[in-house]
Write an enzyme that holds these catalytic residues in place. Sequence first.
Site, mmCIF file in Angstrom:
data_model
loop_
_atom_site.group_PDB
_atom_site.id
_atom_site.type_symbol
_atom_site.label_atom_id
_atom_site.label_comp_id
_atom_site.label_asym_id
_atom_site.label_seq_id
_atom_site.Cartn_x
_atom_site.Cartn_y
_atom_site.Cartn_z
ATOM 1 N N ASP A 299 5.277 -7.435 -0.574
ATOM 2 C CA ASP A 299 4.358 -6.357 -0.250
ATOM 3 C C ASP A 299 4.996 -5.464 0.825
ATOM 4 O OD1 ASP A 299 2.188 -4.709 -0.228
ATOM 5 O OD2 ASP A 299 0.711 -6.320 -0.212
ATOM 6 N N GLU A 495 -7.930 -1.571 1.639
ATOM 7 C CA GLU A 495 -7.327 -2.657 2.426
ATOM 8 C C GLU A 495 -8.125 -2.932 3.697
ATOM 9 O OE1 GLU A 495 -3.040 -3.043 2.391
ATOM 10 O OE2 GLU A 495 -2.892 -1.289 1.107
HETATM 11 C C1 BGC Z 1 1.026 3.177 2.546
HETATM 12 C C2 BGC Z 1 0.401 2.224 1.593
HETATM 13 C C3 BGC Z 1 0.541 0.877 2.128
HETATM 14 C C4 BGC Z 1 0.031 0.776 3.549
HETATM 15 C C5 BGC Z 1 0.309 -0.570 4.103
HETATM 16 C C6 BGC Z 1 0.410 3.023 3.900
HETATM 17 O O1 BGC Z 1 0.998 3.914 4.791
HETATM 18 O O2 BGC Z 1 0.853 4.472 2.070
HETATM 19 O O3 BGC Z 1 1.015 2.281 0.347
HETATM 20 O O4 BGC Z 1 -0.181 0.044 1.285
HETATM 21 O O5 BGC Z 1 0.608 1.737 4.364
HETATM 22 O O6 BGC Z 1 -0.193 -0.746 5.384
HETATM 23 C C1 BGC Z 2 -0.718 -3.253 -0.699
HETATM 24 C C2 BGC Z 2 -0.264 -3.427 -2.127
HETATM 25 C C3 BGC Z 2 0.428 -2.198 -2.615
HETATM 26 C C4 BGC Z 2 1.539 -1.800 -1.667
HETATM 27 C C5 BGC Z 2 2.248 -0.541 -2.076
HETATM 28 C C6 BGC Z 2 0.338 -2.688 0.181
HETATM 29 O O1 BGC Z 2 -0.187 -2.318 1.423
HETATM 30 O O2 BGC Z 2 -1.140 -4.493 -0.193
HETATM 31 O O3 BGC Z 2 -1.358 -3.750 -2.930
HETATM 32 O O4 BGC Z 2 0.915 -2.414 -3.903
HETATM 33 O O5 BGC Z 2 0.996 -1.588 -0.382
HETATM 34 O O6 BGC Z 2 1.483 0.582 -1.861
#
Ligand code: BGC
Ligand code: BGC
Length: 603
Positions: A299, A495
């Site tokens: 991830d 998230e």
């Molecule tokens: C990204 C996401 C990612 C997240 C993780 C964001 O800045 O755009 O894709 O899932 O950070 O913390």
């Molecule tokens: C998320 C994932 C996602 C990744 C890429 C992460 O923060 O947990 O689900 O695929 O970002 O955006």
Amino acid sequence: MSLTRRQLLASSLAVLAKAAPTRRLSRFDSQAGRLLATLTLEEKVGQMTQPDHKYINNLDDIARLHVGSVLSGGDSDPASGNDWKSWTDLYDRIQSAALTAKPRIPLLYGIDAVHGHNNVIGAVIFPQNIALGCTRDPGLVGRAARVTAEEVRATGIQWAFAPCVAVPQDIRWGRVYEGYSESPDVVEVLGAAAVHGLQGSALDHPLSVAACAKHFVGDGGTSFGTGIRHLLDQGDTRVDEATLRRVHLPGYISAIQAGAVTIMPSYSSWNGVRCSGHRKLLTDILKNELGFEGFLISDYNALDELPGNRKQQVEQSINAGMDMVMVPERYHEFYETLCGLAKSGEVPMTRIDDAVTRILRVKFAMGLMEPNRNLLADRSLHATFGSAEHRAVARECVRKSMVLLKNDKRVLPLARNAARIHIAGKCADDIGNQCGGWTIFWQGASGAVTEGTTILAAMRKASGSSARVTYSRDGNGAAGAAVGVAFIGETPYAEMQGDRMSLDLAAEDVAVVENLKRAGIPVVVVLISGRPLIIESVLERADAVIAAWWPGSEGDGVADVLFGDYKPTGKLSFTWPSRAATSIARSDPGYKTLFPFGYGLSY
Ligand code: BGC
Ligand code: BGC
């Protein structure tokens, strides 16, 4: 085995039977092995590296480092805009940079296409997985994933970080809507259907997209208080192995059987050990016991959560079985660290070779290594991007996912061409609010974020005569109408930002229902949300209540059900808690149910 489970399995077997038999990825090992033998250590490590395009300042890095993959994270749009053309140009630019390298190994471009190609303006936005769970319809979930795959391929991209096969056990989690159900029985069937839909009948078909089952394993089982800000996300799943296997593993078993070529280990921990560095989970169970032959993608920055310094984090994760690392920004550092660890033997060459073999297997299986393959985007696919045909599939998903919770006085279905209908609520005329998180932005956003039909527009169209529909956000002005319909619930989140202590309806939402009620008319409440909410504050005042979840861009599906063109068939994929519950975690003794799992009325 309950009837529902048997029915589910029967229908999913029908879907599986239609798909091509799962063929083992290791059949590409002789080709992958021949290529591997020609690669230097640096070239191998490059294949294991996945930067985010927004942090690639110099495009030459891609060929110089032999980068195996590039991603766009939730907020990494093309600099030129968010339309399909900008995305397609971006993909072509990145892939072209990779193709200048020698040896020439095309890269995989990955994106979170989790409910349609949801980063791209104009893509069809499907209901979130929690809604699809209420359809219990693997055929439909498979068709939705097929449409998603075609729209993803229209921008050249060939890898989706989907499906999420989490089995969320606590609806206060900000990712609960990414899960199909709290029940592993539903998740295993619908997850497999999504894999089939994305990957199609042959991986090397130009319309197939590599799937990624995520987040392995137990992401939906974290204990409240162990996550970020003492909430749930990225926390610790404190369960014994039997429970982990019974609740959280079945989705992966069926995804592997369905042929999923990638899996994403979870940020979360299992009994104190992060999944991203868990050798027993990644190697012993997933690769050895379950026979997973594809590759593991970490991830986003997940290695940062492991104990120790950078070197120790990389060593722990790669030795545990991680094959490719999503290292959005600090990819040079990762590359150098892993090269160093391999040279010193702290990461054995056999482990590097295993990781790269797995990555190359997928590239061969997808046909990317064929000499005459066109690796740039096929722009003719734009003809069907966001097309009426694609939108019709999403509309069907919306209809079939709505769950009727109350209809005492049979206010629903709404009468056509009756007197005036007054519509209200923050989710009635807001495409962003009806799509939820992971839509155009990582967190989603309120407002006109993309194309589609708002619920209000759909209701006007469906009512027979738009003059009979009036609207106010706060519910004022309803007096004299035949019925009031409130579209209330949640605004978008994703998230950790969606983790909540309380799931009470906002005061603004309760006020809408009170205003409608004060007009002395029957009131219908339509919940637009990423999860069940505590609704007793409006339940008594509402004559009918229906959960529409985050339905996505096709508001017409909501109108289809409210006007009775389609009778509700959705069944809850999550238990709905009551205000009387002292805890919202189902496993706690103080939990009280308002509507049980599987509940859903019809007309
Ligand atoms: C990204 C996401 C990612 C997240 C993780 C964001 O800045 O755009 O894709 O899932 O950070 O913390
Ligand atoms: C998320 C994932 C996602 C990744 C890429 C992460 O923060 O947990 O689900 O695929 O970002 O955006």
